[in-house]
Design a protein around this motif. Sequence first.
Motif, short mmCIF file in Angstrom:
data_model
loop_
_atom_site.label_atom_id
_atom_site.label_comp_id
_atom_site.label_asym_id
_atom_site.label_seq_id
_atom_site.Cartn_x
_atom_site.Cartn_y
_atom_site.Cartn_z
N UNK A 30 -5.70 -0.64 -13.01
CA UNK A 30 -4.68 -0.95 -12.32
C UNK A 30 -3.53 -1.94 -12.84
N UNK A 31 -2.33 -1.87 -12.10
CA UNK A 31 -0.98 -2.42 -12.41
C UNK A 31 0.16 -1.97 -11.63
N UNK A 32 1.06 -2.48 -12.44
CA UNK A 32 2.27 -2.43 -11.64
C UNK A 32 2.83 -0.85 -11.39
N UNK A 33 2.40 -0.18 -11.82
CA UNK A 33 2.45 1.31 -12.38
C UNK A 33 2.31 1.97 -10.58
N UNK A 34 0.57 1.38 -9.94
CA UNK A 34 0.32 2.21 -8.68
C UNK A 34 1.12 0.94 -8.28
N UNK A 35 1.20 -0.23 -8.17
CA UNK A 35 1.32 -1.13 -6.98
C UNK A 35 3.39 -0.42 -6.33
N UNK A 36 4.51 0.38 -7.75
CA UNK A 36 4.92 1.05 -6.99
C UNK A 36 4.40 2.09 -6.63
N UNK A 37 3.72 3.15 -6.76
CA UNK A 37 3.83 4.61 -6.09
C UNK A 37 3.41 3.96 -4.83
N UNK A 38 2.38 3.01 -4.32
CA UNK A 38 2.23 2.47 -2.71
C UNK A 38 3.76 2.25 -2.10
N UNK A 40 6.70 2.49 -2.83
CA UNK A 40 7.64 3.69 -2.51
C UNK A 40 7.41 4.64 -1.64
N UNK A 41 5.54 5.20 -1.66
CA UNK A 41 5.61 5.87 -0.28
C UNK A 41 5.65 5.15 0.77
N UNK A 42 5.33 3.69 0.94
CA UNK A 42 5.54 3.46 2.89
C UNK A 42 6.95 3.70 2.53
N UNK A 43 7.93 3.56 1.42
CA UNK A 43 9.07 3.33 1.94
C UNK A 43 9.91 4.25 2.57
N UNK A 44 9.64 5.97 1.33
CA UNK A 44 9.52 6.99 2.22
C UNK A 44 9.40 7.67 3.00
N UNK A 45 7.96 6.91 3.69
CA UNK A 45 7.55 7.00 4.78
C UNK A 45 8.38 6.61 6.73
N UNK A 46 8.73 5.38 5.68
CA UNK A 46 9.41 4.93 7.08
C UNK A 46 10.87 5.57 7.51
N UNK A 47 11.82 5.47 6.15
CA UNK A 47 12.86 6.63 6.21
C UNK A 47 12.45 7.51 6.69
N UNK A 88 -6.25 0.47 4.76
CA UNK A 88 -7.33 0.04 5.63
C UNK A 88 -9.34 -0.21 4.59
N UNK A 89 -9.22 0.91 3.93
CA UNK A 89 -10.22 0.77 2.95
C UNK A 89 -10.54 -0.13 1.71
N UNK A 90 -9.39 -1.26 2.07
CA UNK A 90 -9.00 -1.56 0.90
C UNK A 90 -8.85 -1.29 -0.39
N UNK A 91 -7.84 -0.42 -0.78
CA UNK A 91 -7.87 0.49 -1.79
C UNK A 91 -6.39 -0.16 -2.43
N UNK A 92 -5.81 -0.99 -1.66
CA UNK A 92 -4.98 -1.74 -2.42
C UNK A 92 -4.91 -3.47 -2.03
N UNK A 93 -6.28 -3.84 -1.37
CA UNK A 93 -6.97 -5.32 -1.90
C UNK A 93 -6.57 -5.74 -3.30
N UNK A 305 -11.68 2.66 -4.60
CA UNK A 305 -10.58 2.73 -5.85
C UNK A 305 -9.26 3.71 -5.21
N UNK A 306 -7.71 3.37 -5.72
CA UNK A 306 -6.31 3.53 -5.03
C UNK A 306 -6.63 5.47 -5.39
N UNK A 307 -6.49 5.93 -4.24
CA UNK A 307 -5.77 6.74 -4.11
C UNK A 307 -4.97 8.05 -4.80
N UNK A 308 -4.65 7.31 -5.15
CA UNK A 308 -4.12 8.12 -6.35
C UNK A 308 -3.95 8.74 -7.35
N UNK A 309 -4.84 7.93 -7.65
CA UNK A 309 -5.95 7.64 -8.87
C UNK A 309 -7.35 8.69 -8.78
N UNK A 310 -7.52 9.56 -7.77
CA UNK A 310 -8.75 10.41 -8.03
C UNK A 310 -8.27 12.04 -8.77
#
Length: 369
Positions: A30-38, A40-47, A88-93, A305-310
């Motif tokens: 896990x690293x920066x690419x995963x952090x960018x994913x969530x 970026x997704x939050x930014x898209x959702x808000x837009x 809320x599952x703690x996947x990004x804690x 586990x972060x969902x983007x890895x499933x």
Amino acid sequence: MPATTSPASIDTEAFGHELDKIRDEVFASLGEEDARYIRRLIAIQRKLELGGRALLFASWSPPAWAAGTAALATAKILENMEIGHNVLHGQWDWMRDPKIHSTTWEWDTASPADQWKHSHNFVHHTWTNVLGKDRDIGYSALRISPEQRWHPIYLAQPFYNALLALFFEYGIAIYDLELERIPSGRKDPKEALAQLRAVMAKIRRQIVKDYVAFPLLAGPVFLPVLLGNLTANLARNVWAHTIIFCGHFPEGAEFFTEDRLEGETRGEWYVRQLLGSCNIDGGRLFHIMSGNLSHQIEHHLFPDLPSNRYAEIAPRVRALCERFGLPYTSGSLARQTGSVWKRVLRMALPGPRQTPPAASPARTLDAVA
């Protein structure tokens, strides 16, 4: 008929060891690419939400109303499924970002985060599909297994399951209160009342936001904006209901008696999670819109586990199941949805109540074999 899958017939500890290796490998990478994913997704959702609400203010134009409603519904689905549920599952804690953390996140749904985390993260994910322990089996409202005693009220369950789909967020909020435990003394009425007040306060805030404040801001298009918000919320509820039910209740999902828990090892826990979950086939966008709960098997094996890895680990899990002779249940959305409704309809009717087998950690019960 009872299912034949048995932990005694496979090397469960070897199976569990292989899954632990997958989990450890993913966490180590896990690293920066995963952090960018969530982020970026939050930014898209808000837009999407901002754009949807802006378009709804131009609701005198039917295309603007349709586009605004679709954008708002998509934003609400993303916020609930791929963002809220998984944060809320703690996947990004692991990011240690106080703004994207299971202890601080509050989502746009009727269930307060702390109540939902108890009923879902702890109760459901610990006792997955164990009759008498996992309250998510039928959500205390539906009969989906012959081991559940039949009552005439279940004749109406196709009707009230459809209503549950439309108002899913409210049904889950009330379900999380565990009100049925009060008469037996298993829950303090004062605690239930405090939780109910928290639910009602959150529902009130949502109603004011979607059905009063934004429609009033729209002025002359008050009613179209109100209807657009209502449609977006109903679409989000139906979608969440469909995805969640398709991951837990279609043909192939197995249920278990409490004796299965006796002396359960980590490997056997993994097997129970596998047998009690079903996947939904689809492409990358579909998986994101489902909150990656289309990978329900992987989610139940590795809920933190972060969902983007499933999607990345799903082929490895499937290959592992083939190697150990375990089923890996997956199907199209249409197939899984049809299977769920078939179960709901069948279990609405009376039938012989199945007698659980003698205590043995090797037995499972299939709800509608």
